[in-house]
Motif scaffolding. Sequence first.
Motif, PDB file in Angstrom:
ATOM      1  N   VAL A  39      43.866  48.096  40.661  1.00 45.86           N
ATOM      2  CA  VAL A  39      43.185  48.955  41.624  1.00 45.86           C
ATOM      3  C   VAL A  39      41.756  48.475  41.845  1.00 45.86           C
ATOM      4  O   VAL A  39      41.013  48.246  40.886  1.00 45.86           O
ATOM      5  N   SER A  40      41.385  48.336  43.103  1.00 42.00           N
ATOM      6  CA  SER A  40      40.005  47.978  43.442  1.00 42.00           C
ATOM      7  C   SER A  40      39.657  48.617  44.780  1.00 42.00           C
ATOM      8  O   SER A  40      40.175  48.212  45.819  1.00 42.00           O
ATOM      9  N   THR A  41      38.812  49.649  44.738  1.00 46.11           N
ATOM     10  CA  THR A  41      38.405  50.350  45.952  1.00 46.11           C
ATOM     11  C   THR A  41      36.936  50.138  46.296  1.00 46.11           C
ATOM     12  O   THR A  41      36.500  50.520  47.382  1.00 46.11           O
ATOM     13  N   GLY A  42      36.179  49.589  45.377  1.00 45.93           N
ATOM     14  CA  GLY A  42      34.734  49.487  45.566  1.00 45.93           C
ATOM     15  C   GLY A  42      33.979  50.694  45.051  1.00 45.93           C
ATOM     16  O   GLY A  42      32.749  50.713  45.040  1.00 45.93           O
ATOM     17  N   ILE A  43      34.723  51.723  44.601  1.00 43.73           N
ATOM     18  CA  ILE A  43      34.125  52.930  44.010  1.00 43.73           C
ATOM     19  C   ILE A  43      34.689  53.050  42.595  1.00 43.73           C
ATOM     20  O   ILE A  43      35.865  53.365  42.409  1.00 43.73           O
ATOM     21  N   GLY A  44      33.860  52.812  41.618  1.00 45.73           N
ATOM     22  CA  GLY A  44      34.342  52.701  40.244  1.00 45.73           C
ATOM     23  C   GLY A  44      35.073  53.927  39.747  1.00 45.73           C
ATOM     24  O   GLY A  44      36.134  53.824  39.112  1.00 45.73           O
ATOM     25  N   PHE A  45      34.549  55.118  40.003  1.00 47.33           N
ATOM     26  CA  PHE A  45      35.197  56.322  39.479  1.00 47.33           C
ATOM     27  C   PHE A  45      36.509  56.601  40.191  1.00 47.33           C
ATOM     28  O   PHE A  45      37.467  57.080  39.569  1.00 47.33           O
ATOM     29  N   SER A  57      51.791  58.938  35.731  1.00 46.74           N
ATOM     30  CA  SER A  57      52.978  59.215  36.554  1.00 46.74           C
ATOM     31  C   SER A  57      54.081  58.194  36.320  1.00 46.74           C
ATOM     32  O   SER A  57      55.218  58.403  36.740  1.00 46.74           O
ATOM     33  N   LEU A  58      53.733  57.059  35.701  1.00 45.65           N
ATOM     34  CA  LEU A  58      54.625  55.899  35.541  1.00 45.65           C
ATOM     35  C   LEU A  58      54.975  55.260  36.883  1.00 45.65           C
ATOM     36  O   LEU A  58      55.963  54.543  36.989  1.00 45.65           O
ATOM     37  N   ILE A  59      54.168  55.525  37.896  1.00 44.22           N
ATOM     38  CA  ILE A  59      54.316  54.888  39.200  1.00 44.22           C
ATOM     39  C   ILE A  59      53.403  53.671  39.230  1.00 44.22           C
ATOM     40  O   ILE A  59      52.193  53.797  39.079  1.00 44.22           O
ATOM     41  N   ASP A  60      53.979  52.489  39.393  1.00 46.57           N
ATOM     42  CA  ASP A  60      53.155  51.280  39.503  1.00 46.57           C
ATOM     43  C   ASP A  60      52.372  51.332  40.813  1.00 46.57           C
ATOM     44  O   ASP A  60      52.936  51.647  41.871  1.00 46.57           O
ATOM     45  N   VAL A  61      51.091  50.999  40.744  1.00 42.31           N
ATOM     46  CA  VAL A  61      50.225  51.045  41.934  1.00 42.31           C
ATOM     47  C   VAL A  61      49.374  49.777  42.001  1.00 42.31           C
ATOM     48  O   VAL A  61      48.662  49.453  41.045  1.00 42.31           O
ATOM     49  N   THR A  62      49.477  49.076  43.124  1.00 40.97           N
ATOM     50  CA  THR A  62      48.520  48.030  43.457  1.00 40.97           C
ATOM     51  C   THR A  62      47.756  48.509  44.679  1.00 40.97           C
ATOM     52  O   THR A  62      48.359  48.840  45.703  1.00 40.97           O
ATOM     53  N   MET A  63      46.434  48.567  44.559  1.00 40.47           N
ATOM     54  CA  MET A  63      45.611  49.106  45.639  1.00 40.47           C
ATOM     55  C   MET A  63      44.366  48.244  45.809  1.00 40.47           C
ATOM     56  O   MET A  63      43.562  48.111  44.891  1.00 40.47           O
ATOM     57  N   LYS A  64      44.223  47.663  46.983  1.00 44.97           N
ATOM     58  CA  LYS A  64      43.043  46.876  47.319  1.00 44.97           C
ATOM     59  C   LYS A  64      42.406  47.479  48.571  1.00 44.97           C
ATOM     60  O   LYS A  64      43.056  47.570  49.616  1.00 44.97           O
ATOM     61  N   VAL A  65      41.151  47.875  48.452  1.00 40.47           N
ATOM     62  CA  VAL A  65      40.458  48.518  49.561  1.00 40.47           C
ATOM     63  C   VAL A  65      39.117  47.839  49.793  1.00 40.47           C
ATOM     64  O   VAL A  65      38.341  47.645  48.850  1.00 40.47           O
ATOM     65  N   GLU A  66      38.860  47.487  51.051  1.00 46.08           N
ATOM     66  CA  GLU A  66      37.539  47.041  51.480  1.00 46.08           C
ATOM     67  C   GLU A  66      37.059  48.049  52.513  1.00 46.08           C
ATOM     68  O   GLU A  66      37.653  48.184  53.584  1.00 46.08           O
ATOM     69  N   GLY A  67      36.013  48.788  52.162  1.00 52.31           N
ATOM     70  CA  GLY A  67      35.550  49.844  53.052  1.00 52.31           C
ATOM     71  C   GLY A  67      34.099  49.704  53.435  1.00 52.31           C
ATOM     72  O   GLY A  67      33.359  48.881  52.872  1.00 52.31           O
TER      73      GLY A  67
END
Length: 207
Positions: A39-45, A57-67
């Motif tokens: 996970v990388s959103t640019g907002i640490g928290f 949740s045991l749901i795999d999540v890949t999240m890349k955000v440039e905002g």
Amino acid sequence: MTSVSDSSRPRRTGSVSRETAETKIAITVDLDGTGAYDVSTGIGFLDHMVEQFSRHSLIDVTMKVEGDLHVDQHHTTEDSAIALGQALSEALGDKAGIGRYGHAYSPMDETLSRVALDISGRPFLVWKAGFTQEKLGEWDTELIEHWFHSIAQSAGITLHMELIYGSNNHHICESLYKGFARAMRTAVERDPRKGEAIPSTKGQLGG
């Protein structure tokens, strides 16, 4: 798609790529995962909270955000939740065989929260929580309710979130995210007794 090792059913995955003048987002989820995340959103928290959601949740999540964080955090917060909800909705498909409902009490030190949800196709958020400081890390706490509202809308979830008691703002936020995660784990899991039945007497969810 690959098959689950103990079943002929395919893995339930969803992917969303979304680009606007405000954000560029790529998200994938696997409902039948192990809680792995990148996970990388640019907002640490916010990263920390999405990681908690994935792990519990045991749901795999890949999240890349440039905002457009040079403006503020609103667009990144809102669009990440919208895209994550869309990916979850895609992975759920027609929702055949899922538990549909989930709830969790989530204690964290002095804090206790309660989350109940229905993957109903009818989005709604009831929010009975709040914070006494303006930021957690660099994240504006007023955006936390908005994140849950956005994911409820885009995933089609009826979501009730309540802080029963608590005083530490970090604990309050983390308790709510972990409760949401554990409730989602229950709701998305396949019930072997249901087979491929849609969990509704209407024969479909939503509307």
